[in-house]
Design a protein around this motif. Structure first.
Motif, PDB file in Angstrom:
ATOM      1  N   HIS A  34       0.833  -1.209   0.000  1.00 23.33           N
ATOM      2  CA  HIS A  34       0.000   0.000   0.000  1.00 23.33           C
ATOM      3  C   HIS A  34       0.868   1.259   0.000  1.00 23.33           C
ATOM      4  O   HIS A  34       0.370   2.364  -0.172  1.00 23.33           O
ATOM      5  CB  HIS A  34      -0.877   0.036   1.266  1.00 23.33           C
ATOM      6  N   GLN A  73      -6.615  -3.718  -4.461  1.00 26.08           N
ATOM      7  CA  GLN A  73      -7.496  -4.875  -4.627  1.00 26.08           C
ATOM      8  C   GLN A  73      -7.344  -5.483  -6.012  1.00 26.08           C
ATOM      9  O   GLN A  73      -7.298  -6.709  -6.160  1.00 26.08           O
ATOM     10  CB  GLN A  73      -8.954  -4.446  -4.404  1.00 26.08           C
ATOM     11  N   THR A  90       0.301  -6.132   1.983  1.00 28.80           N
ATOM     12  CA  THR A  90      -0.045  -5.325   3.138  1.00 28.80           C
ATOM     13  C   THR A  90      -1.560  -5.133   3.118  1.00 28.80           C
ATOM     14  O   THR A  90      -2.241  -5.580   2.198  1.00 28.80           O
ATOM     15  CB  THR A  90       0.651  -3.952   3.075  1.00 28.80           C
ATOM     16  N   SER A  91      -2.089  -4.451   4.135  1.00 28.69           N
ATOM     17  CA  SER A  91      -3.520  -4.157   4.179  1.00 28.69           C
ATOM     18  C   SER A  91      -3.697  -2.641   4.140  1.00 28.69           C
ATOM     19  O   SER A  91      -3.332  -1.951   5.085  1.00 28.69           O
ATOM     20  CB  SER A  91      -4.147  -4.720   5.462  1.00 28.69           C
ATOM     21  N   LEU A  97      -9.394  -5.915   2.265  1.00 29.65           N
ATOM     22  CA  LEU A  97      -8.982  -7.096   1.498  1.00 29.65           C
ATOM     23  C   LEU A  97      -9.719  -8.370   1.925  1.00 29.65           C
ATOM     24  O   LEU A  97      -9.294  -9.474   1.597  1.00 29.65           O
ATOM     25  CB  LEU A  97      -7.468  -7.304   1.622  1.00 29.65           C
ATOM     26  N   ASN A 113      -0.145 -11.922   4.747  1.00 30.25           N
ATOM     27  CA  ASN A 113      -0.250 -10.508   5.101  1.00 30.25           C
ATOM     28  C   ASN A 113       1.057 -10.068   5.773  1.00 30.25           C
ATOM     29  O   ASN A 113       1.600 -10.779   6.610  1.00 30.25           O
ATOM     30  CB  ASN A 113      -1.433 -10.364   6.066  1.00 30.25           C
ATOM     31  N   ASP A 118      -4.552  -7.315   9.433  1.00 29.36           N
ATOM     32  CA  ASP A 118      -6.004  -7.187   9.429  1.00 29.36           C
ATOM     33  C   ASP A 118      -6.593  -8.552   9.759  1.00 29.36           C
ATOM     34  O   ASP A 118      -6.763  -9.399   8.887  1.00 29.36           O
ATOM     35  CB  ASP A 118      -6.519  -6.702   8.077  1.00 29.36           C
ATOM     36  N   ALA A 121      -9.546 -10.358   7.764  1.00 32.88           N
ATOM     37  CA  ALA A 121      -9.353 -11.013   6.464  1.00 32.88           C
ATOM     38  C   ALA A 121      -8.755 -12.398   6.663  1.00 32.88           C
ATOM     39  O   ALA A 121      -7.989 -12.626   7.605  1.00 32.88           O
ATOM     40  CB  ALA A 121      -8.450 -10.166   5.570  1.00 32.88           C
ATOM     41  N   TYR A 126       0.514 -13.842   9.126  1.00 36.60           N
ATOM     42  CA  TYR A 126       0.917 -12.430   9.178  1.00 36.60           C
ATOM     43  C   TYR A 126       2.366 -12.332   9.617  1.00 36.60           C
ATOM     44  O   TYR A 126       2.798 -13.037  10.538  1.00 36.60           O
ATOM     45  CB  TYR A 126       0.031 -11.644  10.152  1.00 36.60           C
ATOM     46  N   THR A 164      -4.838   1.515   7.622  1.00 38.95           N
ATOM     47  CA  THR A 164      -4.797   0.491   8.668  1.00 38.95           C
ATOM     48  C   THR A 164      -3.790   0.794   9.765  1.00 38.95           C
ATOM     49  O   THR A 164      -4.107   0.745  10.958  1.00 38.95           O
ATOM     50  CB  THR A 164      -4.470  -0.885   8.045  1.00 38.95           C
TER      51      THR A 164
END
Length: 312
Positions: A34, A73, A90-91, A97, A113, A118, A121, A126, A164
């Motif tokens: 992001h 997305q 990433t979120s 997502l 992730n 997040d 999701a 992570y 986020t």
């Protein structure tokens, strides 16, 4: 018979060559951020992905989306459509997502992730820090060190309000400040370095007398403290600062007294480990666990991280 054996040998050789070529080509993974390529810290995250590709011989397609949720997305969906062996992402915003992660799950494509978690999701794992814990730690540091008290005001610049990382960091900060009656304001700095400095200078100039401390909610803002302080005429240490510290700008600010304490997240290792988990899962071994990184450093240990970021 001899001709048949020759044909069989040629066929076997061709099969071996094809297999060897496929192995040499390796797998294809997608690394989706992001962030902005202009943000110094993301050069380190990217370096980790590039190092992993070189070490493993696999292909890693990378992309930056500058906080654009729709583009982010679409990048994940494009990776799914291309039949990626794995996706690391990433979120950009909480919940943004959820649907594309389900699509990756349905396609049996590992989706890991990293950097900004997040839990809503369905990511397979992570890798990175706990932003709520980091935010709480920054606020508690200022309180425990006697740098802020009840009734004080804290300035919290961030590149992208609502993203986020900032949302989660504020959650942790609020849990400490709100019961103590410490107020704060989050201001937008953008992802452009020059604009970050201009906006921070303007805000500090207009509000200098009431600001008792600053928490940098992103690497770009924390790494701009020296430039901003010098322009406004604020001495190192005059306004206590804590926040992110994944750049040489910030390690130097800590060493020179502009920033009191900064958060390390192991950017290169974060990308490297995230891709490793995606690769492991694509080979049939489920990740099944998260990898949490991070350490808060002060002047006495800042040189360690400065050396890492300098490649020493």
């Amino acid at each position: 018979m001899l001709r048949k054996l020759k044909l069989l040998a040629m066929g076997a050789a061709l099969a071996l060559a094809t297999t060897a070529g496929a192995q040499a080509a390796g797998k294809t993974f997608y690394w989706i951020s992001h962030g902005s390529p202009a943000d110094p810290v993301w050069t380190y995250f990217l370096a980790g992905a590039e190092m992993w590709a070189k070490d493993t011989g696999n292909t890693v397609n990378t992309s930056f989306h500058n906080g654009d949720v729709a583009a982010h997305q679409e990048a994940v969906r494009a990776a799914i459509a291309a039949g990626a062996d794995g996706i690391t992402t990433t979120s950009p915003d909480p919940g943004s997502l959820v649907e594309v992660a389900k699509e990756a799950n349905a396609a049996n494509i590992p989706i890991i992730n990293f950097n900004t978690p997040d839990p809503t999701a369905s990511f397979d794992a992570y890798v990175g820090g706990d932003n709520v814990v980091f935010g709480k730690g920054w606020a508690q540091y200022l309180v425990d060190k006697g740098l802020v008290k009840s009734g004080d005001f804290v300035w919290m610049p961030v590149e992208i309000p609502g993203a986020t990382y900032g949302v989660q960091e504020e959650e942790g900060i609020k849990s400490v400040f709100e019961p103590l009656g410490i107020t704060y304001e989050i201001t937008e700095a953008t992802l452009d370095q020059a604009e970050v400095i201009t906006r921070m200078v303007d805000y500090l100039t207009a509000n200098r007398t009431k600001i008792k401390a600053m928490i940098g909610l992103g690497d770009l803002v924390t790494g701009s403290v020296k430039r901003v302080w010098d322009q406004v005429g604020v001495k190192p240490g005059e306004i206590p600062v804590v926040g992110w510290g994944n750049s040489l700008d910030t390690t130097q600010e800590v060493l020179n007294g502009y920033v009191n304490a900064a958060q390390w997240q192991d950017p290169q290792a974060t990308s490297y480990v995230a891709l490793s988990l995606a690769n492991m899962q694509s080979g049939g071994v489920p990740a099944g666990f998260n990898v949490i990184t991070g350490a808060l450093y002060e002047k006495d240990t800042a040189q360690v991280y400065d050396d890492i970021l300098s490649g020493k």
